[in-house]
Design a protein around this motif. Structure first.
Motif, PDB file in Angstrom:
ATOM      1  N   SER A   1       0.811  -1.222   0.000  1.00 20.65           N
ATOM      2  CA  SER A   1       0.000   0.000   0.000  1.00 20.65           C
ATOM      3  C   SER A   1       0.845   1.273   0.000  1.00 20.65           C
ATOM      4  N   VAL A   2       0.313   2.292  -0.654  1.00 20.07           N
ATOM      5  CA  VAL A   2       0.988   3.588  -0.698  1.00 20.07           C
ATOM      6  C   VAL A   2       0.825   4.307   0.642  1.00 20.07           C
ATOM      7  N   PHE A   3       1.568   5.401   0.797  1.00 15.38           N
ATOM      8  CA  PHE A   3       1.545   6.181   2.029  1.00 15.38           C
ATOM      9  C   PHE A   3       0.640   7.402   1.898  1.00 15.38           C
TER      10      PHE A   3
ATOM     11  N   GLY B   1       2.632  10.073   6.022  1.00 22.07           N
ATOM     12  CA  GLY B   1       3.555   8.950   6.119  1.00 22.07           C
ATOM     13  C   GLY B   1       2.978   7.716   6.767  1.00 22.07           C
ATOM     14  N   LYS B   2       1.679   7.510   6.637  1.00 24.77           N
ATOM     15  CA  LYS B   2       1.029   6.324   7.195  1.00 24.77           C
ATOM     16  C   LYS B   2       0.370   5.526   6.076  1.00 24.77           C
ATOM     17  N   ASN B   3       0.026   4.292   6.394  1.00 33.77           N
ATOM     18  CA  ASN B   3      -0.708   3.454   5.447  1.00 33.77           C
ATOM     19  C   ASN B   3      -2.139   3.311   5.956  1.00 33.77           C
ATOM     20  N   GLU B   4      -3.103   3.653   5.130  1.00 38.19           N
ATOM     21  CA  GLU B   4      -4.510   3.524   5.480  1.00 38.19           C
ATOM     22  C   GLU B   4      -5.194   2.700   4.395  1.00 38.19           C
ATOM     23  N   LEU B   5      -5.730   1.550   4.786  1.00 37.36           N
ATOM     24  CA  LEU B   5      -6.206   0.562   3.828  1.00 37.36           C
ATOM     25  C   LEU B   5      -7.729   0.459   3.848  1.00 37.36           C
TER      26      LEU B   5
ATOM     27  N   ALA C   1     -18.297  -9.885  -5.627  1.00 40.69           N
ATOM     28  CA  ALA C   1     -17.274  -8.921  -6.017  1.00 40.69           C
ATOM     29  C   ALA C   1     -16.534  -8.446  -4.782  1.00 40.69           C
ATOM     30  N   GLY C   2     -15.254  -8.130  -4.956  1.00 42.65           N
ATOM     31  CA  GLY C   2     -14.471  -7.592  -3.849  1.00 42.65           C
ATOM     32  C   GLY C   2     -13.382  -6.675  -4.371  1.00 42.65           C
ATOM     33  N   THR C   3     -12.968  -5.731  -3.535  1.00 38.99           N
ATOM     34  CA  THR C   3     -11.939  -4.764  -3.908  1.00 38.99           C
ATOM     35  C   THR C   3     -11.117  -4.411  -2.679  1.00 38.99           C
ATOM     36  N   SER C   4      -9.818  -4.182  -2.857  1.00 40.94           N
ATOM     37  CA  SER C   4      -8.943  -3.792  -1.748  1.00 40.94           C
ATOM     38  C   SER C   4      -7.918  -2.795  -2.258  1.00 40.94           C
ATOM     39  N   THR C   5      -7.588  -1.802  -1.431  1.00 41.24           N
ATOM     40  CA  THR C   5      -6.669  -0.762  -1.900  1.00 41.24           C
ATOM     41  C   THR C   5      -5.934  -0.084  -0.755  1.00 41.24           C
ATOM     42  N   GLY C   6      -4.777   0.477  -1.093  1.00 37.80           N
ATOM     43  CA  GLY C   6      -4.064   1.359  -0.181  1.00 37.80           C
ATOM     44  C   GLY C   6      -4.437   2.807  -0.415  1.00 37.80           C
ATOM     45  N   GLY C   7      -5.304   3.046  -1.406  1.00 34.12           N
ATOM     46  CA  GLY C   7      -5.788   4.389  -1.671  1.00 34.12           C
ATOM     47  C   GLY C   7      -4.844   5.207  -2.527  1.00 34.12           C
ATOM     48  N   MET C   8      -4.884   6.520  -2.357  1.00 34.90           N
ATOM     49  CA  MET C   8      -4.052   7.437  -3.115  1.00 34.90           C
ATOM     50  C   MET C   8      -2.731   7.693  -2.416  1.00 34.90           C
ATOM     51  N   ASN C   9      -1.664   7.673  -3.167  1.00 35.92           N
ATOM     52  CA  ASN C   9      -0.390   8.149  -2.654  1.00 35.92           C
ATOM     53  C   ASN C   9      -0.544   9.618  -2.254  1.00 35.92           C
ATOM     54  N   ASP C  10      -0.034   9.977  -1.075  1.00 39.52           N
ATOM     55  CA  ASP C  10      -0.020  11.370  -0.617  1.00 39.52           C
ATOM     56  C   ASP C  10      -1.427  11.888  -0.262  1.00 39.52           C
ATOM     57  N   LYS C  11      -2.387  10.992  -0.007  1.00 37.53           N
ATOM     58  CA  LYS C  11      -3.730  11.453   0.335  1.00 37.53           C
ATOM     59  C   LYS C  11      -3.746  12.086   1.725  1.00 37.53           C
TER      60      LYS C  11
ATOM     61  N   VAL D   1     -11.205   8.690   1.854  1.00 32.80           N
ATOM     62  CA  VAL D   1     -11.641   7.342   1.499  1.00 32.80           C
ATOM     63  C   VAL D   1     -12.130   7.378   0.056  1.00 32.80           C
ATOM     64  N   GLY D   2     -11.665   6.441  -0.737  1.00 33.30           N
ATOM     65  CA  GLY D   2     -12.067   6.389  -2.141  1.00 33.30           C
ATOM     66  C   GLY D   2     -13.253   5.495  -2.385  1.00 33.30           C
ATOM     67  N   ASP D   3     -13.359   5.015  -3.604  1.00 36.62           N
ATOM     68  CA  ASP D   3     -14.541   4.249  -4.008  1.00 36.62           C
ATOM     69  C   ASP D   3     -14.497   2.787  -3.598  1.00 36.62           C
ATOM     70  N   SER D   4     -13.303   2.242  -3.385  1.00 35.36           N
ATOM     71  CA  SER D   4     -13.178   0.788  -3.199  1.00 35.36           C
ATOM     72  C   SER D   4     -14.075   0.221  -2.104  1.00 35.36           C
ATOM     73  N   PRO D   5     -14.132   0.827  -0.895  1.00 34.44           N
ATOM     74  CA  PRO D   5     -14.966   0.247   0.149  1.00 34.44           C
ATOM     75  C   PRO D   5     -16.418   0.707   0.117  1.00 34.44           C
ATOM     76  N   ILE D   6     -16.769   1.549  -0.838  1.00 31.38           N
ATOM     77  CA  ILE D   6     -18.132   2.071  -0.899  1.00 31.38           C
ATOM     78  C   ILE D   6     -18.964   1.183  -1.814  1.00 31.38           C
ATOM     79  N   ILE D   7     -19.936   0.499  -1.196  1.00 32.21           N
ATOM     80  CA  ILE D   7     -20.772  -0.412  -1.954  1.00 32.21           C
ATOM     81  C   ILE D   7     -21.566   0.372  -2.989  1.00 32.21           C
ATOM     82  N   GLY D   8     -21.432  -0.039  -4.245  1.00 30.99           N
ATOM     83  CA  GLY D   8     -22.091   0.635  -5.351  1.00 30.99           C
ATOM     84  C   GLY D   8     -21.158   1.514  -6.150  1.00 30.99           C
ATOM     85  N   ALA D   9     -20.102   1.989  -5.523  1.00 31.75           N
ATOM     86  CA  ALA D   9     -19.152   2.849  -6.238  1.00 31.75           C
ATOM     87  C   ALA D   9     -18.038   2.015  -6.857  1.00 31.75           C
ATOM     88  N   GLY D  10     -17.184   1.425  -5.996  1.00 35.55           N
ATOM     89  CA  GLY D  10     -16.088   0.611  -6.509  1.00 35.55           C
ATOM     90  C   GLY D  10     -16.334  -0.875  -6.430  1.00 35.55           C
TER      91      GLY D  10
END
Length: 362
Positions: free
Chosen positions: A108-110, A114-118, A227-237, A242-251
């Motif tokens: 996962s990106v940072f 400087g933290k990882n949020e998954l 369906a399933g999705t997993s991500t480290g999100g955006m670098n430098d976020k 929170v992006g679309d991956s954990p949002i049911i209906g979006a990602g």
């Protein structure tokens, strides 16, 4: 299933055939006995979309292809063993989360700090049950925790410390945040921070803010989708984004007729409710899967300024893998049991002219 006079019931919809209608059909056609027909299982995965060009080192490319092949093989083995689609999706994604070459789990990106949020999500198309986690920092395999949310709580999404407290309550161990640190991702953050300070746009895929995600969609032998999705999100976020991956209906989305996992610039997938929209086109508007997916991924999202891709699968085993970027890590495995993996935009991934899945009788 085929009767004595050649009448065929659509095996992918057996669960939707009312008992009295089935009885009438059998009586009319004089069918004395039935054989149970199984669906040919299918698994499709992705490892992110972006500026993926043919300048990757041969060693890196070999490792990426090997990881995706392993994910396909592990998932397909469970499909052939009769495991339900959510099991398969979680198994395939876990392989990719454990590989530091993908922006999920270990790789996962940072964040800007400087933290990882998954983040991760999973959805069972048969029951419409779903589970998701966001902003977790000590969960080795977020997809497994998302599944636990789906199966063991009355909720759909848990976030941050609360999600990790829940993980501990069910005996899921926490890892030290240092587990997720890789030097490559750290250097990507440093480059992004310098560009931020200079008020420069991120120059390449390694520092792009919307790079990478992993996901899977599966059709099991019962004809059920997940369906399933997993991500480290955006670098430098920043700011707990929170992006679309954990949002049911979006990602992430699945129902009885369609399953989708997306990858790309999450804000646009959220605003278009992209995964749900694809599935509604398929199941409610009866739009063919490939057209439905292309309309959302290659038309609607780019028209708003976004980019990315998706993997989509319907209850007939048809596959669509649209993307509007230079490349997308993608793969699938079907009735022949042969894993297919492609990375680049000009690479044939084997899905352009897929044969119709063959049914196999038990």
């Amino acid at each position: 299933m085929t009767g004595a006079v050649g009448y065929t019931l659509p095996n992918h919809r057996e669960s939707e055939v009312k008992p009295h209608r089935l009885f009438v059909a059998l009586a009319i056609f004089g069918i004395a006995s039935l054989s149970h027909a199984a669906v040919s299982p299918v698994l499709v995965i992705h490892g992110g979309a972006g500026v993926i060009r043919r300048d990757m080192t041969p060693a890196r490319e070999k490792v990426v292809r090997a990881a995706m092949t392993l994910a396909l093989k592990n998932g397909y083995a469970q499909l052939k063993a009769g495991k339900p689609a959510p099991d398969v999706v979680a198994a395939a994604i876990t392989v990719l989360e454990d590989d530091e070459n993908f922006n999920a789990g270990k790789g996962s990106v940072f964040t800007h700090d400087g933290k990882n949020e998954l983040d991760a999500a999973i959805m069972d198309g048969n029951t419409l049950s779903a589970g998701a986690v966001a902003g977790v920092r000590r969960i080795k395999n977020p997809i497994q925790l998302a599944r636990a949310v789906m199966e063991k709580t009355p909720y759909v999404m848990l976030s941050g410390d609360g999600a990790e407290t829940f993980a501990q309550s069910i005996g899921m161990p926490l890892v030290n945040p240092s587990y997720f640190r890789t030097e490559e991702r750290w250097q990507q953050l440093q480059k992004a921070l310098k560009e931020d300070a200079a008020k420069q746009p991120h120059a390449d895929v390694e520092t792009a803010k919307h790079f990478g995600t992993v996901g899977a969609v599966a059709l099991d032998v019962q004809g059920h989708l997940a369906a399933g999705t997993s991500t480290g999100g955006m670098n430098d976020k920043r700011w707990g984004r929170v992006g679309d991956s954990p949002i049911i209906g979006a990602g992430t989305y699945a129902n009885s007729g369609c399953a989708v996992s997306a990858t790309g610039w999450g804000e646009f997938y959220i605003r278009t409710v992209a995964a749900h929209e694809i599935c509604m086109k398929v199941t409610q508007m009866r739009v063919p899967l490939k057209r439905a997916a292309a309309e959302v991924i290659n038309q609607e999202i780019p028209s708003m300024g976004g980019n990315g891709g998706a993997i989509a699968l319907d209850a007939d085993g048809q596959i669509s893998i649209p993307f509007n970027t230079d490349g997308m890590y993608r793969g699938w495995i079907g009735a022949d049991g042969v894993p297919h993996v492609a990375l680049y935009g000009d690479e044939d991934d084997g899905t352009a002219e897929l044969p119709a899945p063959a049914d196999s009788a038990e």
